[in-house]
Design an enzyme around this catalytic site. Structure first.
Site, PDB file in Angstrom:
ATOM      1  N   LYS A   1       4.589   1.072  10.642  1.00 38.81           N
ATOM      2  CA  LYS A   1       4.607   2.310   9.854  1.00 38.81           C
ATOM      3  C   LYS A   1       4.212   3.503  10.716  1.00 38.81           C
ATOM      4  CE  LYS A   1       3.665   0.449   5.227  1.00 38.81           C
ATOM      5  NZ  LYS A   1       2.707   0.439   4.101  1.00 38.81           N
TER       6      LYS A   1
ATOM      7  N   GLU B   1       0.866  -1.175   0.000  1.00 38.04           N
ATOM      8  CA  GLU B   1       0.000   0.000   0.000  1.00 38.04           C
ATOM      9  C   GLU B   1       0.905   1.228   0.000  1.00 38.04           C
ATOM     10  OE1 GLU B   1      -3.515   2.262   2.579  1.00 38.04           O
ATOM     11  OE2 GLU B   1      -2.653   0.387   3.324  1.00 38.04           O
TER      12      GLU B   1
ATOM     13  N   ARG C   1       6.054 -13.352   9.250  1.00 36.42           N
ATOM     14  CA  ARG C   1       6.620 -12.043   8.980  1.00 36.42           C
ATOM     15  C   ARG C   1       7.991 -11.937   9.640  1.00 36.42           C
ATOM     16  NH1 ARG C   1       3.519  -7.247  11.789  1.00 36.42           N
ATOM     17  NH2 ARG C   1       5.460  -6.231  11.199  1.00 36.42           N
TER      18      ARG C   1
END
Length: 589
Positions: free
Chosen positions: A297, A52, A287
């Site tokens: 983020k 994204e 992950r």
């Protein structure tokens, strides 16, 4: 070795479960004989990396990039770069540009013989909307008019089932009319929402009538103000995969509970004739959890906005732009991702593994150079005042193929710079570097690396007792590489640069940003774990040849570590250097 695969290459032995899945599908021809809309044959392996565009890529994304592009590369497939740009409030072209640049820098590409495979979810807005209308017509979706608080309350929790919305049984005609009016901009944000009609009692919260479209009057960085309703990520993602003919949709474990909805969307739309089977399949892998770092983020943005760091590309940041500026190489990051592997369960990877990968990559290929970071003046009293004698040293280490072909040249003169730690007025036990005469014993002898053997004769102090200069004498028959040098046996070997010829340069000594291996674990305030020594700026004296260093050029400063000429602040003839990593891991030891 792996067995021969039908219609595909023979890759290396399977090293993780994703490779096993791909090999199984190739063996069974799961995605064989497919063609695109132009009638061209499709590869049997098509993956994608779908960021994204709402921030800068970090080391965690590097693992996903290596996994997806690596699988496509190793199995004669292709990998798409797709931007999931469905949330205009947080997305920006700046992020698109830096993501493209970072993926390219990491060594991957999205072109093949059929062209470029760069996509945006916003390319599919018309198709996504058309499919939403189909789901309403087919009885699989409805427009809900509850408030956000009401929907939250009626959704239930992990122990209690949800409750049906009072609008769940709206007719398809009414929901379709409301959706079209939503699209026309007749309602405010949050006034209505389109939801899938699945099962409010499902034990999987993601299947309790998840949202498909929401109203958001926001400017989109690509489509402008054309749309005021935007599709949700969980709805968009499987459709984007199917439209692009993705075979293996690999994502991290937090999306495991979202997979049933992924499958539900594709099953319903296949029933409607939008997609042919086999459709894409989602697989989840662990992950990257890295110690002494954060990859949220939101928290990285906080570091930038509160000026705790000097921007997204600050070399202390785990962003790919920061790591690049720090001196990491694409090869070292790929090596790191290969070493940590691909697993089905989460675990922590020690920062030392990442740092070790950089050392292993640079050790054999980084040019060597001398640098004095904390300078102390050394005066060779018996060296002629105006004399400068050329010294030489290999540019590359013995393991480099050009080790014997390239030499660097630098002068030795009467006044040199040495490291402060290479002199002690009162030597500690076992200290083999410079110290002055003690009683009737002469001062200690050391070899100036690639130069002469010297003997310490004394030192100067200022009014506060600080050592300001060290004095010595040299032996003119002891020069390295000459026949006489073998006659001198010394235990100490120190590096140096000529004071008259050295390049004075700013050197930034970077270290780990946090002192705590898990700085934000358990809801802790991660700013309390900041390492005050994560950045130190010194004015150093360097081997004169380093004046020609180019931005992004990496070196091993002998004894100190690996350094890179800063890609932002370096100018011709006046480079600024960043420490990428020390020569060995001594953290916390």
């Amino acid at each position: 070795m792996s067995k021969e695969l039908k219609n595909g290459p023979t890759p290396p032995a399977t090293s993780n479960f994703l490779r096993g899945i791909v090999e199984h599908d190739l063996s069974n021809g799961t995605y064989a004989n497919r063609k695109d809309q132009q009638g061209q044959a499709l590869p049997q392996v098509i993956t994608r990396f779908p960021p994204e565009p709402n921030g800068y890529l970090h080391i965690g994304h590097a693992k996903a990039i290596c996994v997806n592009f690596g699988l496509a590369r190793d199995y004669a497939g292709r990998c798409h770069l797709r931007f999931d740009d469905t949330n205009p409030a947080k997305e920006d072209q700046e992020y698109v540009d830096t993501i493209i640049d970072s993926v390219k820098w990491l060594g991957f590409d999205w072109h093949d013989s059929t062209g470029e495979h760069l996509y945006f979810a916003s390319n599919y807005f018309e198709q996504l909307y058309e499919m939403a209308e189909y789901l309403i017509d087919a009885g699989h979706a409805y427009v809900d008019s509850q408030s956000a608080d009401e929907m939250r309350t009626n959704r239930g929790n992990l122990t209690d089932p949800g409750k049906n919305s009072p609008f769940r049984d709206r007719s398809s005609a009414e929901s379709l009319d409301l959706l079209r009016r939503m699209k026309a901009g007749q309602f405010k944000d949050g006034e209505h929402i389109l939801r899938a009609k699945i099962d409010m009692a499902s034990p999987n919260m993601n299947m309790r009538d998840p949202a498909i479209y929401r109203i958001r009057h926001a400017h989109h960085h690509r489509t402008g103000d054309t749309w005021c309703i935007y599709p949700m990520y969980d709805y968009t993602h499987p459709i984007s995969d199917a439209l692009e003919n993705i075979t293996h949709s690999n994502c991290t474990l937090e999306f495991q509970d979202h997979r049933p909805f992924y499958d539900w969307v594709l099953e319903r739309l296949s029933e409607g004739g939008y997609f042919k089977k086999p459709v894409p399949h989602q697989y989840e892998f662990a992950r990257l959890n890295l110690t002494y770092a954060i990859t949220s983020k939101r928290k990285l943005l906080q570091l930038v906005e509160e000026h705790i760091v000097d921007g997204w590309d600050d070399p202390r940041m785990p962003t790919l732009v920061g790591m690049r500026r720090r001196g990491y190489t694409p090869e070292s990051i790929q090596l790191f991702c290969e070493r940590i592997g691909v697993a089905k369960s989460d675990s922590w990877i020690d920062m030392a593994t990442l740092e070790g990968s950089l050392r292993d990559d640079l050790d054999a290929k980084a040019p060597r150079a001398a640098a004095v970071l904390r300078p102390l003046k050394l005066i060779i009293d018996n060296f002629p005042d105006d004399l400068a004698i050329d010294c030489t040293a290999p540019v590359f280490p013995p393991s480099h193929p050009q080790h014997n072909e390239n030499l660097r040249h630098f002068p030795i003169s009467k006044t040199l710079w040495i490291e402060q730690e290479d002199f002690m007025a009162t030597p500690a036990k076992g200290y083999f570097r410079l110290y002055p005469p003690i009683g009737d014993a002469p001062g200690n002898r050391v070899r100036l690396r690639y130069g002469y053997v010297i003997e310490c004769t004394g030192y100067d102090q200022d009014a506060d007792g600080n050592v300001t200069a060290v004095h010595c004498r040299y032996f003119d028959d002891s020069k390295s590489g000459t026949e006489g040098s073998a006659a001198y046996k010394v235990k100490g070997n120190i590096h140096w640069v000529s004071a008259a010829h050295a390049l004075q340069a700013e050197v930034r000594l970077y270290d780990r940003l946090f002192n705590d291996p898990h700085p934000d674990a358990g809801g802790k305030d991660f700013t309390l774990a900041l390492n005050p020594a994560a950045k130190e700026v010194v004015m150093a004296y360097l081997e004169p040849g380093l004046a020609d260093a180019l931005p992004d050029q990496r070196f091993q400063f002998e004894r100190h570590g690996y350094f890179v000429a800063d890609r932002v602040d370096s100018v011709a003839g006046k480079p600024v250097f960043n420490r990428a990593v020390t020569l060995k891991d001594s953290w916390g030891k």
